[in-house]
Design an enzyme around this catalytic site. Structure first.
Site, mmCIF file in Angstrom:
data_model
loop_
_atom_site.group_PDB
_atom_site.id
_atom_site.type_symbol
_atom_site.label_atom_id
_atom_site.label_comp_id
_atom_site.label_asym_id
_atom_site.label_seq_id
_atom_site.Cartn_x
_atom_site.Cartn_y
_atom_site.Cartn_z
ATOM 1 N N ARG A 1 0.681 -1.283 -0.004
ATOM 2 C CA ARG A 1 -0.105 0.023 0.096
ATOM 3 C C ARG A 1 0.803 1.188 -0.048
ATOM 4 O O ARG A 1 1.922 1.312 0.489
ATOM 5 C CB ARG A 1 -0.928 0.039 1.236
ATOM 6 C CG ARG A 1 -2.172 0.954 1.158
ATOM 7 C CD ARG A 1 -3.048 0.744 2.330
ATOM 8 N NE ARG A 1 -2.418 0.822 3.756
ATOM 9 C CZ ARG A 1 -2.534 1.667 4.249
ATOM 10 N NH1 ARG A 1 -3.030 2.746 3.842
ATOM 11 N NH2 ARG A 1 -1.868 1.782 5.522
ATOM 12 N N LYS B 1 3.866 -8.261 11.599
ATOM 13 C CA LYS B 1 2.996 -8.304 10.073
ATOM 14 C C LYS B 1 3.318 -9.562 9.603
ATOM 15 O O LYS B 1 4.468 -9.978 9.491
ATOM 16 C CB LYS B 1 3.457 -7.217 9.200
ATOM 17 C CG LYS B 1 2.568 -7.020 7.821
ATOM 18 C CD LYS B 1 2.835 -5.742 7.003
ATOM 19 C CE LYS B 1 1.930 -6.014 5.952
ATOM 20 N NZ LYS B 1 2.244 -4.599 5.161
ATOM 21 N N ARG C 1 -0.788 3.834 12.543
ATOM 22 C CA ARG C 1 0.097 3.380 13.602
ATOM 23 C C ARG C 1 -0.198 3.445 14.817
ATOM 24 O O ARG C 1 -0.787 4.559 15.391
ATOM 25 C CB ARG C 1 1.788 3.848 13.426
ATOM 26 C CG ARG C 1 2.412 3.648 12.045
ATOM 27 C CD ARG C 1 2.999 2.204 11.791
ATOM 28 N NE ARG C 1 3.469 2.036 10.565
ATOM 29 C CZ ARG C 1 4.801 1.717 10.320
ATOM 30 N NH1 ARG C 1 5.733 2.062 11.243
ATOM 31 N NH2 ARG C 1 5.337 1.861 9.121
#
Length: 250
Positions: A50, A114, A247
């Site tokens: 992204r 992640k 975040r």
């Protein structure tokens, strides 16, 4: 993969190396291939995430796939990443991979690291031609973990026994087809409750930024359109643009 899923797809293409599976899917469409179809690759030399970020995609037995799907003009794929994220987590759960959460709009995390990412690209041409890209880490090299700008993990680090990649890929493709068919009929209605149970950000302070600004807020989940809701200076706001970086505040 079930027989009905295979019949839905006009083509399943596997490649040793490609610039990106999303780009290859667009090229397949340009070349006249009938949709929907899927392409998978062992390696991406120019994988994308992204906001134009590079998705590191070495040939280490990871999963890189893209599903091309045509949506009608009256069914824009707004919020589709919510449905795809839920589907990816639920698929991994069936393989015994748990402790997963979703970070708006398109990241799958395991214990704060992640594990997978989703990149959805759509182009309007009388309808919404859409490519759904998924990258899932099976293995990570120590060197790769050093150059990625956020904590990352892999199934190898989280599982006592790695699932069969081909089996997982086949089940994921089947589940993605089912998800987009549900989305076409009911939008996000079938996915919102599951997202809320998986939401990493809900109730936490976050930092929201783009190239022009950065501000702090409190995440408040998503609305029926898949937009991020947040409290800012006492007001409930919503964010639809994926061009922002979100975040958790430390």
């Amino acid at each position: 993969m079930s027989a009905s899923a295979r019949q839905t797809l006009s083509r399943i293409e596997t490649l040793a190396s490609v610039n990106s599976t999303n780009d290859h899917a667009w090229q397949l469409l340009t070349d006249g291939n009938k949709s929907p179809f899927v392409c998978l690759a062992e390696q991406q030399t120019s994988g994308r995430g992204r906001r134009g970020k590079q998705w590191q995609s070495p040939a280490m037995g990871n999963l890189y796939l893209s599903l091309f799907w045509p949506f009608a003009a009256n069914c824009p794929p707004r919020g589709l990443s919510i449905a795809i994220g839920v589907t990816l987590v639920e698929t991994l759960n069936t393989f015994g991979i748990n402790n997963l959460q979703l970070k708006w709009p398109n990241d799958v995390l395991c214990k704060g690291h992640k594990l997978a990412g989703i990149l959805i690209e759509s182009r309007y041409n009388g309808g919404y031609n859409t490519v759904i890209g998924v990258g899932l880490n099976f293995r990570l090299s120590p060197d790769l973990q050093q150059i990625v700008d956020q904590p990352v993990t892999s199934l190898e680090q989280q599982c006592s026994q790695l699932p069969c990649r081909n089996q997982l890929a086949g089940q994921l493709i089947e589940n993605l087809i089912e998800a987009v068919e549900k989305f076409q009929c009911n939008g996000l209605n079938d996915f919102l409750q599951s997202w809320h149970s998986m939401d990493l950000l809900f109730g936490h302070p976050v930092e929201i930024s783009n190239d022009a600004e950065t501000f702090s807020a409190i995440a408040q989940g998503i609305n029926a359109n898949g937009e991020l809701q947040y409290l800012y200076k006492g007001q409930l706001m919503s964010l639809s643009s994926s061009h922002y970086s979100i975040r958790l505040s430390l």
